[in-house]
Every structure is written in structure tokens, then in C-alpha cells.
Design a protein around this motif. Structure first.
Motif, PDB file in Angstrom:
ATOM      1  N   LYS A  71     -45.404  -8.639  46.041  1.00 13.73           N
ATOM      2  CA  LYS A  71     -46.663  -8.490  45.346  1.00 13.73           C
ATOM      3  C   LYS A  71     -46.320  -8.728  43.986  1.00 13.73           C
ATOM      4  N   LEU A  72     -45.327  -9.100  43.497  1.00 18.32           N
ATOM      5  CA  LEU A  72     -44.789  -9.622  42.427  1.00 18.32           C
ATOM      6  C   LEU A  72     -45.163  -8.472  41.223  1.00 18.32           C
ATOM      7  N   ASN A  73     -44.688  -7.119  41.618  1.00 21.65           N
ATOM      8  CA  ASN A  73     -45.046  -6.162  40.632  1.00 21.65           C
ATOM      9  C   ASN A  73     -43.676  -5.406  40.360  1.00 21.65           C
ATOM     10  N   ASN A  74     -42.667  -5.826  40.709  1.00 23.27           N
ATOM     11  CA  ASN A  74     -41.343  -4.886  40.463  1.00 23.27           C
ATOM     12  C   ASN A  74     -40.498  -5.483  39.238  1.00 23.27           C
ATOM     13  N   LYS A  75     -40.623  -6.498  38.846  1.00 26.26           N
ATOM     14  CA  LYS A  75     -39.779  -7.394  37.958  1.00 26.26           C
ATOM     15  C   LYS A  75     -38.249  -7.280  38.388  1.00 26.26           C
ATOM     16  N   LYS A  76     -38.102  -7.828  39.515  1.00 27.43           N
ATOM     17  CA  LYS A  76     -36.814  -7.746  40.004  1.00 27.43           C
ATOM     18  C   LYS A  76     -36.431  -9.131  40.593  1.00 27.43           C
ATOM     19  N   ARG A  93     -29.170  -9.069  27.392  1.00 25.83           N
ATOM     20  CA  ARG A  93     -29.281  -8.911  25.940  1.00 25.83           C
ATOM     21  C   ARG A  93     -30.645  -8.977  25.424  1.00 25.83           C
ATOM     22  N   ASP A  94     -31.454  -9.876  25.874  1.00 23.18           N
ATOM     23  CA  ASP A  94     -32.900  -9.956  25.414  1.00 23.18           C
ATOM     24  C   ASP A  94     -33.914  -9.575  26.188  1.00 23.18           C
ATOM     25  N   ASN A  95     -33.658  -9.127  27.505  1.00 23.64           N
ATOM     26  CA  ASN A  95     -34.797  -8.632  28.114  1.00 23.64           C
ATOM     27  C   ASN A  95     -34.290  -7.160  28.788  1.00 23.64           C
ATOM     28  N   LYS A  96     -35.171  -6.207  28.600  1.00 25.37           N
ATOM     29  CA  LYS A  96     -35.022  -4.870  28.983  1.00 25.37           C
ATOM     30  C   LYS A  96     -35.878  -4.292  30.162  1.00 25.37           C
ATOM     31  N   ASP A  97     -36.764  -5.441  30.629  1.00 26.87           N
ATOM     32  CA  ASP A  97     -37.360  -4.901  31.848  1.00 26.87           C
ATOM     33  C   ASP A  97     -37.270  -5.229  33.156  1.00 26.87           C
ATOM     34  N   TRP A  98     -36.507  -6.287  33.256  1.00 28.15           N
ATOM     35  CA  TRP A  98     -36.447  -7.059  34.646  1.00 28.15           C
ATOM     36  C   TRP A  98     -34.901  -6.479  35.108  1.00 28.15           C
ATOM     37  N   ASN A  99     -34.758  -6.240  36.381  1.00 26.49           N
ATOM     38  CA  ASN A  99     -33.536  -5.688  36.945  1.00 26.49           C
ATOM     39  C   ASN A  99     -33.050  -6.846  38.055  1.00 26.49           C
ATOM     40  N   LEU A 100     -31.757  -6.747  38.612  1.00 26.90           N
ATOM     41  CA  LEU A 100     -31.243  -7.517  39.719  1.00 26.90           C
ATOM     42  C   LEU A 100     -30.684  -6.646  40.806  1.00 26.90           C
ATOM     43  N   GLU A 101     -30.933  -7.054  42.031  1.00 21.03           N
ATOM     44  CA  GLU A 101     -30.389  -6.503  43.228  1.00 21.03           C
ATOM     45  C   GLU A 101     -29.875  -7.836  44.161  1.00 21.03           C
ATOM     46  N   ILE A 102     -28.486  -7.318  44.456  1.00 23.62           N
ATOM     47  CA  ILE A 102     -27.770  -8.211  45.136  1.00 23.62           C
ATOM     48  C   ILE A 102     -27.465  -7.596  46.560  1.00 23.62           C
ATOM     49  N   VAL A 103     -27.758  -8.014  47.685  1.00 25.96           N
ATOM     50  CA  VAL A 103     -27.652  -7.627  48.844  1.00 25.96           C
ATOM     51  C   VAL A 103     -26.674  -8.362  49.778  1.00 25.96           C
TER      52      VAL A 103
END
Length: 385
Positions: free
Chosen positions: A207-212, A237-247
Motif C-alpha cells: 500500500k506504499l504507506n509505511n516508509k520502509k 543522517r538526512d532522513n528521519k522518516d524512513w526505516n529499514l527491515e532486513i529479513v
């Protein structure tokens, strides 16, 4: 037709296991498929093989023979099996007893076609091809560079081994146009490229709504997750909204944990264990990061597309062949975390919804029925049926 697939197993997780299971199931709708597996080990049934649909036989080497096989492989990496000694490899890897079994198995079952669905199976059937009057097809599941590109690759200095055995087969399937050319020109192997298939059902779309961002695979050096963590540290350092998931799981997972903690990013980078529910992970993300240092195909790319994910990809040959100029991916220089961080910034500034729509449409070229149809036509052509 009566077709025999020879491979390690279909009862554990892995790229070869997945595609061999997928193609076998699709072709069993029209043909009689036998599976000759070289391992009795079972780790469940991740690809839902119905054993009533196939005749399954096993030929597993003794522990002693496995030790000998591993020793021969190690000797090959030192460049011993070159020139006139290239043929010795097959004779040492596949002893007369093993070859007698395979010849008798093929002849007694009266197969119309025999397919080595992994490299070991392909080399095995290549070693007896000249004494068995049955059409045979091999399959190479990794790229030329993956096999021979560096000393840490499993088939380092095996070029002449491949070149002395695999040209005996009627055809060898490879996974890209680039490898079709490389194996043909450099080793005189009669190749045909067929891309891998996905079998996801388009039931879960992002749904492109998680910023991940999400990366998925084994935590090994060649998958490049260390680069992803380093790049995200720069990006964050410049983006505080997106996160990362490694599976995924694997030997480098502790190193990833150390990096994440050293960067103080435990609240923004999540490490999850391996899951075969890839649709759940993809549909919960917004962008897939494909960071492999080298790769034969990388089925996760196509699986991510089938969940509507735009992709950030290392600029290795297979990603450029599959994804370039389609409006679905942003590339970065392989093994360059600074450029990957740039790609992260670039892709999130684009129209992800439009990229997602294009990704979904393109992914339908890789469905199991379409890819199986290409195998089916190749098998009929080679068998003359």
C-alpha cells in the motif's frame, strides 16, 4: 513425455529447490515427471510437493564418497583439472558404480528426456551422455561470474571441468542473456536462457504507506546486507522518516547486529529471522533493496515486483538486464554504500505509486505458467516430441 529431473532435493529451502519444484509441478499437468534426488534429507515441504504426483527415487552418496567428492572439488579450485586432466574430474567425481546406477536407472525407466536441474546433476548426466542414447538437458543456476569470478567462489578454476563435460549435453539452461553468451563463447556450451519464475499469487500488494525499505535473503557476504546497513546509516543522517527491515538468517547476522548498534540505529533498522512468507514482508514495505555483490538471477527481485515494490539494485549484469529502462528501479554502484544512500534518497523522491504499477505489470512475465511453457517447449524441441 516421460521426463526425469535430477537434483539435490525439493524438500528444503533454496532457489534451485524452488524453481525445480515449480517447473516440475507445472509440467506434471502434461508429462510424467520422475524426480531422482541425491539427498534424502528433508526439511519439511516448503514448496508443497505432492508426492502422489511424482515418482521419487533417491541416490545418496555414502559419507566416504561425500568426503572424496569434497576433496576433488577442493583440488579443482587449485587449478589441477586443466588441459588433458579436465576429464579426470568427472571420472573422480562420478565413479563407475555411480554411473552404472544412473545408466541402468535411465534405461530401465525408458525416459524420453533427462534433465540435470542443478550443476551437480548436469555434470553427472554429462559424464554418461555419450553412452546413453537419451536426450539430456543441464541447468546452471548461477552466473558465469558467480562460479568463476574470484577465488572465494565455489567453482573457482572449474572452467575447463565445465567445458569438458557440459558441451556433451543437448542443451544447458542458464538464467540470463549475458550468461547464455558467456557460457557459449567461453566454454562452447550449447545454452538457452530462461528466466526463473515466481509463484506468488498477487494476494498481497504493498500500500506504499509505511516508509520502509526491505532487504531479504541469506545473511552472507555475497548478499551485501553489510552495505545496506552502512548506506542506511548515511541516508538516516538526512532522513528521519524512513526505516529499514532486513529479513533472513546466516553467518553474517551477528556482524549486522554489531553495525546497527554501533550506528545507534536499533530503533530504525529491524533484523527479522528467515520467513517463507515473503509476501507479508514485501507487502508491508515500500521499496525493496537488492544488494547482491554478484548473482545468477535473484528470484527475490521478481517476487518483490509481484508485490508492487519498486527496487533499488546493485548494478550487476542480471539486475541491469531485468530492470533497466523500465521505470521500476534505481541503480547504485555495486559495493558502494555512499551511492546506495544516494539511490535511497532518489527513489523516495519519485512517484512510487506509478513505479509500483509498472512493477506489478512487468512481474507477470515471470509467472510459473509462462516460464514453465518455455521449459516445456525446450523439452519438446530437444526430445523431438
Amino acid at each position: 513425455m516421460k521426463i526425469c529431473f535430477i537434483t539435490y532435493t525439493v524438500f528444503s529451502h533454496g532457489g534451485t529447490q524452488r524453481i525445480s519444484s515449480t517447473i516440475a509441478k507445472e509440467l506434471s499437468k502434461e508429462h510424467e515427471i520422475h524426480l531422482l534426488l541425491t539427498s534424502k534429507r528433508k526439511e519439511g515441504n516448503p514448496y508443497n510437493i505432492n508426492e502422489e504426483d511424482f515418482k521419487i527415487d533417491y541416490y545418496e552418496l555414502s559419507l566416504f564418497r561425500k568426503v572424496i567428492r569434497n576433496a576433488v572439488t577442493w583440488i579443482a579450485t587449485k587449478g589441477f583439472f586443466t588441459g588433458k586432466r579436465a576429464d579426470w574430474y568427472s571420472k573422480m567425481m562420478f565413479l563407475p558404480k555411480q554411473n552404472r546406477f544412473l545408466k541402468k536407472f535411465i534405461q530401465s525407466n525408458k525416459f524420453d528426456l533427462v534433465v540435470g536441474f542443478d550443476v551437480a546433476g548436469s555434470l553427472w548426466i554429462g559424464s554418461i551422455k555419450e553412452s546413453v542414447g537419451v536426450p539430456m538437458i543441464g541447468r546452471i543456476q548461477a552466473s558465469y561470474d558467480h562460479f568463476f569470478g574470484a577465488p572465494d567462489r565455489g567453482s573457482w578454476k572449474h572452467e575447463e571441468v565445465f567445458g569438458s563435460t557440459l558441451p556433451k549435453l543437448n542443451k544447458v539452461v542458464v538464467l540470463s542473456k549475458d550468461d547464455e553468451r558467456e557460457f557459449s563463447e567461453k566454454l562452447n556450451i550449447n545454452t538457452r536462457f530462461i528466466y526463473n519464475a515466481h509463484n506468488l499469487g498477487y494476494k498481497k500488494i504493498t500500500k506504499l504507506n509505511n516508509k520502509k525499505f526491505v532487504a531479504l535473503g541469506r545473511c552472507t557476504h555475497h548478499k551485501g546486507f553489510d552495505i545496506v546497513v552502512e548506506a542506511f546509516n548515511i541516508f538516516a543522517r538526512d532522513n528521519k522518516d524512513w526505516n529499514l527491515e532486513i529479513v533472513g538468517d546466516g553467518p553474517l547476522k551477528p556482524l549486522l547486529e554489531q553495525k546497527i548498534n554501533s550506528y545507534n540505529l536499533a530503533d530504525r533498522i529491524t533484523l527479522l529471522p528467515f520467513s517463507d512468507q515473503v509476501e507479508d514482508r514485501f507487502s508491508d514495505a515500500d521499496v525493496f533493496v537488492f544488494s547482491s555483490r554478484f548473482e545468477g538471477f535473484g528470484i527475490v527481485q521478481v517476487e518483490a515486483l509481484s508485490c508492487g515494490l519498486p527496487i533499488i539494485a546493485s548494478d550487476i549484469p542480471i539486475t541491469k538486464e531485468l530492470l533497466k529502462d523500465r521505470g521500476i528501479a534505481e541503480f547504485y554502484e555495486n559495493e558502494n554504500p555512499d551511492d546506495l544512500a544516494r539511490a535511497m534518497h532518489t527513489i523516495i523522491s519519485q512517484d512510487l505509486k506509478e513505479m509500483s504499477n509498472r512493477a506489478l505489470a512487468y512481474s507477470k512475465e515471470f509467472t510459473s505458467d509462462k516460464v514453465a511453457a518455455k521449459y516445456n517447449q525446450l523439452f519438446k524441441d530437444v526430445a523431438g516430441k
